[in-house]
Design an enzyme around this catalytic site. Sequence first.
Site, mmCIF file in Angstrom:
data_model
loop_
_atom_site.group_PDB
_atom_site.id
_atom_site.type_symbol
_atom_site.label_atom_id
_atom_site.label_comp_id
_atom_site.label_asym_id
_atom_site.label_seq_id
_atom_site.Cartn_x
_atom_site.Cartn_y
_atom_site.Cartn_z
ATOM 1 N N GLN A 105 0.846 -1.187 0.000
ATOM 2 C CA GLN A 105 0.000 0.000 0.000
ATOM 3 C C GLN A 105 0.888 1.246 0.000
ATOM 4 O OE1 GLN A 105 -2.039 1.729 3.447
ATOM 5 N NE2 GLN A 105 -3.980 1.313 2.405
ATOM 6 N N TYR A 175 -4.852 11.149 4.107
ATOM 7 C CA TYR A 175 -3.469 11.210 3.645
ATOM 8 C C TYR A 175 -3.445 11.948 2.304
ATOM 9 C CZ TYR A 175 -2.683 7.868 7.400
ATOM 10 O OH TYR A 175 -2.623 7.263 8.629
ATOM 11 N N ARG A 223 -7.414 2.532 -2.205
ATOM 12 C CA ARG A 223 -8.241 2.570 -1.004
ATOM 13 C C ARG A 223 -8.801 3.976 -0.836
ATOM 14 N NH1 ARG A 223 -7.293 0.550 5.328
ATOM 15 N NH2 ARG A 223 -9.313 -0.513 5.356
ATOM 16 N N GLY A 323 -9.395 -6.852 9.575
ATOM 17 C CA GLY A 323 -8.448 -5.950 10.215
ATOM 18 C C GLY A 323 -7.965 -6.505 11.532
ATOM 19 N N ARG A 324 -8.503 -5.964 12.638
ATOM 20 C CA ARG A 324 -8.002 -6.347 13.954
ATOM 21 C C ARG A 324 -8.294 -7.799 14.313
ATOM 22 N NH1 ARG A 324 -10.974 -1.867 16.967
ATOM 23 N NH2 ARG A 324 -12.143 -1.889 15.011
ATOM 24 N N CYS A 347 -11.235 -10.487 18.603
ATOM 25 C CA CYS A 347 -10.931 -9.090 18.916
ATOM 26 C C CYS A 347 -12.037 -8.526 19.797
ATOM 27 C CB CYS A 347 -10.820 -8.280 17.628
ATOM 28 S SG CYS A 347 -10.799 -6.478 17.875
ATOM 29 N N CYS A 350 -10.925 -3.282 22.228
ATOM 30 C CA CYS A 350 -10.475 -2.504 23.390
ATOM 31 C C CYS A 350 -9.596 -1.326 23.004
ATOM 32 C CB CYS A 350 -9.727 -3.406 24.362
ATOM 33 S SG CYS A 350 -8.153 -4.035 23.713
ATOM 34 N N CYS A 353 -4.356 -1.585 20.587
ATOM 35 C CA CYS A 353 -3.525 -1.468 19.383
ATOM 36 C C CYS A 353 -3.402 -0.008 18.951
ATOM 37 C CB CYS A 353 -4.097 -2.328 18.263
ATOM 38 S SG CYS A 353 -5.866 -2.106 17.943
ATOM 39 N N CYS A 366 -1.485 -6.430 20.826
ATOM 40 C CA CYS A 366 -2.885 -6.837 20.917
ATOM 41 C C CYS A 366 -3.151 -7.348 22.328
ATOM 42 C CB CYS A 366 -3.193 -7.925 19.896
ATOM 43 S SG CYS A 366 -4.888 -8.580 19.993
#
Length: 651
Positions: A105, A175, A223, A323-324, A347, A350, A353, A366
């Site tokens: 990416q 970005y 993206r 993702g997480r 996950c 919380c 991360c 994590c």
Amino acid sequence: METKFTKLFEKGRIGRLQVKNRAVQVPMGTDFANHDGTASMRMIRYYEERAKGGAGLIINEYTGVDNVDSVPTNYMYSLAEDRHIAAAEQLTEAVHRHGALIFAQLHHGGATSNPVLSGRTSIAPSNIPAAPGGAVPRPMTKEDIERVQQKFIDAAVRAKKAGYDGIELHGAHSYLIGQFFSPYYNKRTDEYGGSLENRMRFIDEIIDGIRAVLGPNYPISVRICGDEFTHDIPDTLKLDDGLAIGRHLEGKGIDVINISNGSGLNGNANCDSYSYTPGWKKHVAKAFKEQLSIPVIATNTIKNPAFAEQLLEEGVCDFVGLGRSQFADPMFVRKAREGREDEIRTCIGCMVCRERLLVHRNSLACAVNPRMGREYILGEPKKDGAGRPVAVVGGGPGGMQAALVLAERGFKVTLLEKGDVLGGTLNLADKPPHKNLIQDLINALTRQLEVAGVDVRLNTEATPEMVKELSPVGIFVASGADPIVPNMPGIDSPKVVSAESVVRGEVKPQGRVAVIGTGMTGLETSEILAEAGCELTMVEMLDSAGPGIFAVILNELLERINAYSPTILTSHRLMSITEEGIELKNLKDSSDVSVPVDYVVLALGVSPKKGFVEGFEAVCDNVYAIGDARKGGRIYDTMLDGYNAGYSFEP
């Protein structure tokens, strides 16, 4: 292999590529790279473990194209120079060994670059900070634009040389490319600002440049934020704007679009906490799927494979963005395929991360997976248990984690839990509003213990004499801790109760209630009491409520609590409890404050049980205290403690 998740394990196509399934690990920053931007062995092993876990495609974290004007962190991965290629090749080879594809990416921070790290004023389409109060960037000249565009093109060439199967241009999350997309950030009046066509010109010319040197078949993903969910802020991107950008990019011939949400003005829509319901933004991705013919990748707070399958069945997207869930359990996809979804460690939202990266400027970690980011350092646990007996006292998160590592090493593990279920304090943590994900974690850990062959004995209060009969070569005490109760007048009053008893529903205060302490437990207890209709007073010794709590979580909690108009007294110390209420000391001016209340709820933290660990030291030479039995902490601290104790144990 037969699997009930038929959609998830269908092959898919992205341009000329065939992807072995519909699971895509989406880009997430780790700060695991070396200081010079090269891929470290820590980073390589992190990605390899996720490839081994079964993802069809990995799009690695944001990859710098410019190490002069775009320096967001000290440890950002980069393809900005030829010297980055060799280590990047090791990364792609590690992923390819396990049958996964990998995209880089490509990223430029624009206004999000950190001038302290770069030593330069950041550049952007216009002089608009990435967020209010942030550093003001310098508007890019035409020369700047051409120079940065060439950096993207050169980085794409390096990516192909390093073995990447494709590249993704990062046009999301405020970005640089996303700043050009956005009328909020892009106030230019030249050919790169104004109309959609002009605002797309920056990325259009990058795509044209990449196609010119790498040919028409090298896969390109972009993206974008389908909806920034900042509808009250003028000129930010809404769904219709996102769709217009998507249609334009499809017209440019990109191979796949990756839909995220949020922006620098609303990061929660991209990386959401436990308060958000999975799928809350799926209408965004589905709109793209319905209007575009190219494949759509989309994140949707996916916590389990059944929900991933549901999204594919509903036509929300072509590929599910994980993702997480890949932080919490890198074997997520493999376990789903093998019918072991009940073993997936979930996950819990919380935000440890995100907190580590944004607040502590530390590398990723994590709360529920202590191995994450330590794969290279730890390797695989030694298989040296040889059936020797060990005992784990306490079935909370730390005890369960220690037991799993010890069982993996080949020890004969007996876990003794005085309650009738496993989970320990997790069975308290899952009671407040929006905390149902905790129960999923308890279920997964319980199932993992069963599969590992751990002898779990519930309703068994361990004593040193009982444990001695097991002849253990090691004892791991994960017994939790006791609530702190201050020594002061009136503390024995029947109106004084513990936060734990309120959260468990054992006590239901009514009327005027004071909660003493506004840590996580205090705030969650306050929310429960407020929802129950209590007249709430919250007391905190420090200058602000929620000390040490990550701002994202804190703001969400306080927003819900403040809806009930509580009285919040910061910089106040509890001095005594009286028949009428509580006596406080204002720490700012030393004045005395009386507050009439009907109940006092103590939420002052916990301390290890005195003498408990020492009792076991009398019957075994190797005794280890874990988690709250050693020192109070969060789930992250307890799980890491348990893993480390089981991993490093040498009888």
